[in-house]
Design a protein around this motif. Structure first.
Motif, PDB file in Angstrom:
ATOM      1  N   PRO A  60       1.086  -1.234  -0.031  1.00 24.44           N
ATOM      2  CA  PRO A  60       0.098   0.287   0.329  1.00 24.44           C
ATOM      3  C   PRO A  60       1.351   1.492   0.056  1.00 24.44           C
ATOM      4  CG  PRO A  60      -1.110  -1.931   2.109  1.00 24.44           C
ATOM      5  CD  PRO A  60       0.067  -2.214   0.634  1.00 24.44           C
ATOM      6  N   ALA A 119       0.365   4.359  -3.166  1.00 21.93           N
ATOM      7  CA  ALA A 119       0.914   5.978  -2.280  1.00 21.93           C
ATOM      8  C   ALA A 119       2.010   6.225  -2.580  1.00 21.93           C
ATOM      9  CB  ALA A 119       0.728   6.166  -0.953  1.00 21.93           C
ATOM     10  N   LEU A 170       3.604   9.457   2.859  1.00 21.40           N
ATOM     11  CA  LEU A 170       3.926   8.487   2.746  1.00 21.40           C
ATOM     12  C   LEU A 170       4.913   8.022   3.034  1.00 21.40           C
ATOM     13  CD1 LEU A 170       1.060   9.491  -0.008  1.00 21.40           C
ATOM     14  CD2 LEU A 170       0.353   9.097   1.995  1.00 21.40           C
TER      15      LEU A 170
END
Length: 217
Positions: A71, A75, A104
């Protein structure tokens, strides 16, 4: 990752791709004197963006489907697509977008390392950022270098996920962008589309090289 699982990943990528052109325009073009955004103009990039984003997302899912940090990679890729669009439009890598990618990457990789019980991988990510940043600072300081410090900061951010994957990914991620950029420049010069003093964006090559490095390791 199974083919069925890749379908939603591709759909999410395509949706991200739809949002990339308007976001890139917002960062690339300042508001007019009334404070309103300029009238958007349809471009080839606006039509290709969903397809490109879907390919980027699927490639990452295929390469890193078993990685708890997937993930995070997705991102960072989403922000990277916007950065590439801005750099292509105005030769600029806005600090707010680079900071967003950094937060992030650092926050996501920290969480992934703690949840997976692999703190050593976080140390590798931090080392990757330091090595990538230092290498590009040296390149930027070379006489006649056209490397901007926006490129340096982006390279350091991309060093986080590359360092997470290890030395081979980091080395590939350092070399591939400059091979891609150099090949493009030579091709454009041969086709007489640019001159020797023409400034070309490096951000897209940094991002594409990092993506390829993830796929190849």
């Amino acid at each position: 990752m199974s083919a069925a699982a890749l379908v939603p990943v591709a759909l999410v990528g395509a949706l991200v791709g739809l949002a990339v052109p308007p976001l890139a325009r917002r960062f690339a073009t300042p508001p007019d004197r009334t404070g309103a955004d300029p009238e958007p103009r349809p471009t080839v990039w606006a039509w290709l963006s969903p397809m490109v984003a879907a390919v980027v997302f699927v490639g990452l899912a295929v390469a890193r489907g078993d990685d708890p940090a997937l993930p995070v990679f997705l991102a960072v890729a989403a922000v990277g697509l916007v950065l590439a669009g801005v750099d292509l439009a105005c030769l600029r890598l806005p600090d707010p977008l680079v900071r967003t990618a950094a937060l992030l990457a650092l926050g996501g990789l920290t969480a992934a390392a703690l949840l997976a019980g692999t703190p050593d991988r976080l140390l590798g990510a931090l080392a990757g950022a330091a090595v990538a940043g230092a290498a590009h600072v040296l390149l930027a300081l070379l006489p006649g270098s056209r490397l901007g410090f926006g490129d340096v900061k982006l390279a350091a951010v991309l060093g986080l996920p590359l360092g997470w994957l290890g030395r081979d990914a980091l080395l590939a991620g350092l070399l591939l962008p400059h091979l891609l950029h150099g090949g493009l420049v030579l091709g454009l010069l041969a086709a007489r589309r640019v001159r020797r003093d023409t400034l070309l964006p490096l951000g897209p090559a940094l991002l594409a090289g990092a993506w390829l490095a993830v796929l190849l390791v």
